[in-house]
Design an enzyme around this catalytic site. Sequence first.
Site, short mmCIF file in Angstrom:
data_model
loop_
_atom_site.label_atom_id
_atom_site.label_comp_id
_atom_site.label_asym_id
_atom_site.label_seq_id
_atom_site.Cartn_x
_atom_site.Cartn_y
_atom_site.Cartn_z
N ARG A 135 36.04 -0.80 100.70
CA ARG A 135 36.69 0.47 100.38
C ARG A 135 35.99 1.67 101.02
O ARG A 135 36.60 2.72 101.17
CB ARG A 135 36.84 0.61 98.86
CG ARG A 135 37.89 -0.36 98.31
CD ARG A 135 38.12 -0.20 96.83
NE ARG A 135 36.95 -0.50 96.03
CZ ARG A 135 36.68 -1.69 95.50
NH1 ARG A 135 37.50 -2.69 95.68
NH2 ARG A 135 35.59 -1.88 94.79
N GLU B 243 22.18 -6.49 90.07
CA GLU B 243 21.92 -6.85 88.67
C GLU B 243 22.41 -8.26 88.34
O GLU B 243 21.95 -8.88 87.41
CB GLU B 243 22.53 -5.82 87.71
CG GLU B 243 23.99 -5.51 87.91
CD GLU B 243 24.29 -4.51 89.03
OE1 GLU B 243 25.47 -4.31 89.30
OE2 GLU B 243 23.37 -3.96 89.65
#
Length: 179
Positions: free
Chosen positions: A66, A103
């Site tokens: 994007r 993460e």
Amino acid sequence: MSFQDPQPLDLKNYIREIPDFPKPGILFYDISTLIRSPDAWQVATARLARVIAAWQPDILAGIESRGFLTAAPLALRLGCGFTMLRKPGKLPGKTISLKYGLEYGEDELHIQADAIKPGQRVVVLDDLLATGGTLAASIDLLRKVGAKVVGASVLIELADLKGREKLDVPLNALMTYDE
């Protein structure tokens, strides 16, 4: 004398929020509703161009995928080059890569080895800044190939996730959300 719109367009009205996408507990901010509105997209790119032009970039780098949507039209508008930061196996020719931690695991970005001339002024773009891992890694990768990274820009920043704190370059965010 410049024209000032007395009621500036609120771009947040063009962002669709989709709960539990791509997995439960995630609130996804969908930019497709912004980019399909000609007026909102023109306003968004004009606002980005104004900030990014002040950084005087030679080239804009878009993060897959994007980030390409903002970087490519802005490069055209500003008269500078455009390059892509992509996942492994997506770019032809020799590439330089950087693995980085997220993460939830590890990821990797690539850039074509000859995409940046040493010392070129680069602004890196993506659609959203969350925890900052991908944007920080992109800056590191660009520096690895000799770029002078002068700024970063996103359409949306999720401020509560403090991704901005991982960046050591100026950041422009068109819209900020606190969760």
